[in-house]
Enzyme design. Sequence first.
Site, mmCIF file in Angstrom:
data_model
loop_
_atom_site.group_PDB
_atom_site.id
_atom_site.type_symbol
_atom_site.label_atom_id
_atom_site.label_comp_id
_atom_site.label_asym_id
_atom_site.label_seq_id
_atom_site.Cartn_x
_atom_site.Cartn_y
_atom_site.Cartn_z
ATOM 1 N N HIS A 82 0.679 -0.876 -0.142
ATOM 2 C CA HIS A 82 -0.277 -0.027 0.116
ATOM 3 C C HIS A 82 1.129 1.062 0.001
ATOM 4 C CE1 HIS A 82 -3.858 2.343 1.338
ATOM 5 N NE2 HIS A 82 -2.695 2.871 1.390
ATOM 6 N N ASP A 161 -14.928 3.342 8.589
ATOM 7 C CA ASP A 161 -14.079 4.210 8.099
ATOM 8 C C ASP A 161 -14.434 5.300 7.013
ATOM 9 O OD1 ASP A 161 -11.380 4.869 7.819
ATOM 10 O OD2 ASP A 161 -11.726 4.512 6.315
ATOM 11 N N LYS A 187 -8.552 -1.101 7.746
ATOM 12 C CA LYS A 187 -8.629 -1.489 5.953
ATOM 13 C C LYS A 187 -7.979 -3.299 5.560
ATOM 14 C CE LYS A 187 -9.209 2.378 4.263
ATOM 15 N NZ LYS A 187 -9.271 3.914 3.898
HETATM 16 N N1 URA Z 1 -5.631 7.038 2.937
HETATM 17 C C1 URA Z 1 -6.460 6.518 3.744
HETATM 18 O O1 URA Z 1 -7.444 5.089 3.297
HETATM 19 N N2 URA Z 1 -6.718 7.117 4.271
HETATM 20 C C2 URA Z 1 -6.010 8.394 5.239
HETATM 21 O O2 URA Z 1 -6.741 8.674 6.072
HETATM 22 C C3 URA Z 1 -5.908 8.558 4.410
HETATM 23 C C4 URA Z 1 -5.346 8.245 2.992
#
Ligand code: URA
Length: 434
Positions: A82, A161, A187
């Site tokens: 990621h 989220d 996530k």
């Molecule tokens: N990407 C995400 O998934 N969340 C954040 O807070 C910032 C970047």
Amino acid sequence: MRTVDLIRRKREGEELAPEEIAFLVDGYNQGSIPDYQMSAFLMATFFASMSDREVSALTDCLIRSGETLDLSDIPGVKVDKHSTGGVGDKTSLIAAPLAAAAGVVVPMMSGRGLGHTGGTLDKLESIPGFRTNLTIEEFKAQLATHCLAFIGQSEQLCPADGRVYALRDASATVESIPLIASSIMSKKCAEGIDALVLDVKVGSGAFMKKQVEARRLAQMMVGIGRRADKRVQALITDMNQPLGFAVGNALEIMEVSQTLQNAGPVDLTRLSLELAARMIYLGKITKTLDEARELAQAKLLDGSGYRKLKDVIQAQGGNPQVLDRFDLLPNATGAHDVTSPRAGYISAINAEYIGTASAMIGAGRATKEDGIDPAVGVILEVKVGTKVEAGGVLCRLYYTDDTYVAEAADFIEDAFRISATPPEARELILEVVG
Ligand code: URA
């Protein structure tokens, strides 16, 4: 427990207990805590930060708000990668096929671009026919067959989220290290992986502008992962100029194809190989990181990473020939050159400006609801350190609609700094955390 007391205590810098964090997040998610109180709590967190215990409690609440994928019936170690977001950052599309070709199972769950940053899903969807909305069954079947599948963020994973992020967006609290760390890691933990390689970007084109902030974010994410029993490593990498030359969705797919055939830009190749090596190492395919580096390099040189991406494109409904025949990708209809006002050396290229200009002509979106034009974007003709003549081309804007081209070109001119002497070489990989 009263919400107002918890907000006040956070405002005063106190540590909240896990059940207090759960009271706030679950209450907000279920609708018993209103937006104005949650916004106040987020702003208090923005200023007072969070301890490791609080950030883990917050991450757990976000995970618990939805489903968790169970990939345990697929043999092999599952490793994702990621990036915290950059400009021209297409490393996922190179590192993932290289790691999968080496035997790592890569369940890659990606997002869309927002603002000046690009997103892997948008890049993949520029390939005609490519589907990112696989069902969980299709996703798992493809992982078992090809070791690699690309999927969009599922609505069922971490729904809280999504709600908290929308509120952060509206309350100027996105740029908070504990909130970013918990948002990303919730996530990643919910997608059922064993290990994760993080690319934390720092510089003009990144969320984090300073290395100390990037380090803190990397440490926090590695810590959350460890406490959740995942092996996590983070690279902190330079985003003070776009990665590679191409910025824009189909343009980046072309550069991915060149890179997987070992004819790509040096910086992009180097970082993609290092990320792939770390995925291979954390995926326990090799005993040492050096062996993993050799294996990643071998998978690049023998073309198996390239073939892996073709197989995956085919499996997800896309036309794999796009990697050989770029005319099968969406193509721009016009091009506009931005030229150098004087001779000298390129000493800086503001990645945020390049990403914003590319978004202005249609490659990116200002809000989540906006559409994008997959054909358009910017190709750099220079990188930091290149010597240019007066009138030499710095970059080319590729467009299909010329409405914003002049404005984008004006804007982009400010991205380039030109000096009389060559700038000092800068490292691409700045630090490793974890
Ligand atoms: N990407 C995400 O998934 N969340 C954040 O807070 C910032 C970047």
